[in-house]
Design a protein around this motif. Structure first.
Motif, PDB file in Angstrom:
ATOM      1  N   SER A 164       0.834  -1.196   0.000  1.00 55.39           N
ATOM      2  CA  SER A 164       0.000   0.000   0.000  1.00 55.39           C
ATOM      3  C   SER A 164       0.867   1.244   0.000  1.00 55.39           C
ATOM      4  O   SER A 164       1.933   1.281   0.625  1.00 55.39           O
ATOM      5  N   ALA A 165       0.413   2.275  -0.734  1.00 55.18           N
ATOM      6  CA  ALA A 165       1.101   3.567  -0.764  1.00 55.18           C
ATOM      7  C   ALA A 165       0.064   4.674  -0.686  1.00 55.18           C
ATOM      8  O   ALA A 165      -0.965   4.623  -1.374  1.00 55.18           O
ATOM      9  N   GLY A 166       0.323   5.668   0.156  1.00 57.30           N
ATOM     10  CA  GLY A 166      -0.648   6.733   0.325  1.00 57.30           C
ATOM     11  C   GLY A 166      -0.014   8.092   0.530  1.00 57.30           C
ATOM     12  O   GLY A 166       1.172   8.214   0.871  1.00 57.30           O
ATOM     13  N   LEU A 167      -0.827   9.126   0.300  1.00 55.77           N
ATOM     14  CA  LEU A 167      -0.423  10.518   0.502  1.00 55.77           C
ATOM     15  C   LEU A 167      -1.360  11.119   1.547  1.00 55.77           C
ATOM     16  O   LEU A 167      -2.334  11.805   1.202  1.00 55.77           O
ATOM     17  N   PRO A 168      -1.123  10.876   2.822  1.00 56.00           N
ATOM     18  CA  PRO A 168      -2.079  11.281   3.860  1.00 56.00           C
ATOM     19  C   PRO A 168      -2.272  12.779   3.998  1.00 56.00           C
ATOM     20  O   PRO A 168      -3.317  13.223   4.482  1.00 56.00           O
ATOM     21  N   GLU A 169      -1.282  13.576   3.590  1.00 57.40           N
ATOM     22  CA  GLU A 169      -1.397  15.027   3.719  1.00 57.40           C
ATOM     23  C   GLU A 169      -1.967  15.686   2.476  1.00 57.40           C
ATOM     24  O   GLU A 169      -2.239  16.889   2.480  1.00 57.40           O
ATOM     25  N   ALA A 170      -2.136  14.927   1.401  1.00 57.03           N
ATOM     26  CA  ALA A 170      -2.665  15.488   0.157  1.00 57.03           C
ATOM     27  C   ALA A 170      -4.183  15.597   0.221  1.00 57.03           C
ATOM     28  O   ALA A 170      -4.838  15.020   1.093  1.00 57.03           O
TER      29      ALA A 170
END
Length: 239
Positions: A132-138
């Motif tokens: 899994s890969a994510g951009l939590p602040e985007a």
């Protein structure tokens, strides 16, 4: 069942030994959901709109990034039909930051049916790896997870998620969610966009506890997954 418990305890013991220097920051998190249906990647796993009790227990090894989760699903309707398919899943997860903006996780899931005898166990139990890969602040905190079932499902499932939370007061919020799934011949004989789930919940903070009524609607695009769209709702309690 004893074998599964032994493996789970051994895994926790090994990780505990590896990260034994981590002090009391290691912690348990508990959550239980009561849902009107058991919808999973577009599939309706309890036919005829049967509700489910779905508890979850997570142990986090401090700041190491490692965690162990036990998740279960137990049919609340037509027990004579579905009691053999009560489910307990074990997930081992490692989460880490690739950069200041990108968060990753990798893990293993053991899907298990231990209450219906060896035939149900053999026919329904399977194993899965994920990345899994994510951009939590985007904006909308996009996250992409790729699952590979190495046994019964023998295929890939891609899940693209987006979410956003709105504080409504000091104790009340609104959480919005959307998840789009692509099934690459996992438990079916075709590939394609399989399901889109949109949902909302209203988390209410009560001290250390959170209670959240929630509602979801799943659009299903592949008839081999489900012949109809699904409206499902429930309530979640956790701390």
């Amino acid at each position: 069942m004893k074998f599964f418990r032994s493996r789970a305890v051994l895994a926790a013991a090994v990780l505990g030994t590896l990260f034994g220097a981590i002090p009391l920051s290691a912690q348990f998190e508990f959550q239980t959901d009561v849902m009107s249906k058991y919808i999973w990647r577009g599939f309706d796993l309890y036919d005829d709109d049967n509700p489910a009790l779905q508890p979850s227990l997570t142990y986090t090894f401090g700041e190491s990034g490692f965690s162990v989760n036990l998740w279960g699903s137990f049919a609340l309707g037509e027990r004579s039909l579905y009691k053999d398919y009560d489910e307990i899943d074990l997930t081992l997860d490692y989460a880490f930051s690739l950069s200041d903006q990108v968060e990753m996780s990798v893990g293993f899931i053991q899907y298990g049916y231990y209450f219906g005898g060896k035939d149900v166990y053999r026919e329904c139990t399977t194993q899965e790896f994920y990345l899994s890969a994510g951009l939590p602040e985007a904006f909308l905190a996009p996250n992409l997870t790729v699952f590979y079932d190495m046994n019964l499902g023998s295929g890939l499932y891609f899940l693209l998620e987006a979410s956003h939370s709105f504080p409504l007061s000091e104790t009340l919020g609104l959480d919005l969610y959307a998840g789009l799934g692509y099934n690459g011949k996992q438990f079916i004989d075709e590939s394609g966009l399989s399901d889109l789930t949109i949902g909302a919940s209203l988390p209410i903070s009560l001290g250390d506890w959170t209670i959240a009524p929630l509602v979801n609607y799943t659009f299903v695009f592949l008839e081999s997954v489900n012949e109809e769209n699904e409206l499902w709702f429930g309530i979640s309690i956790g701390r």
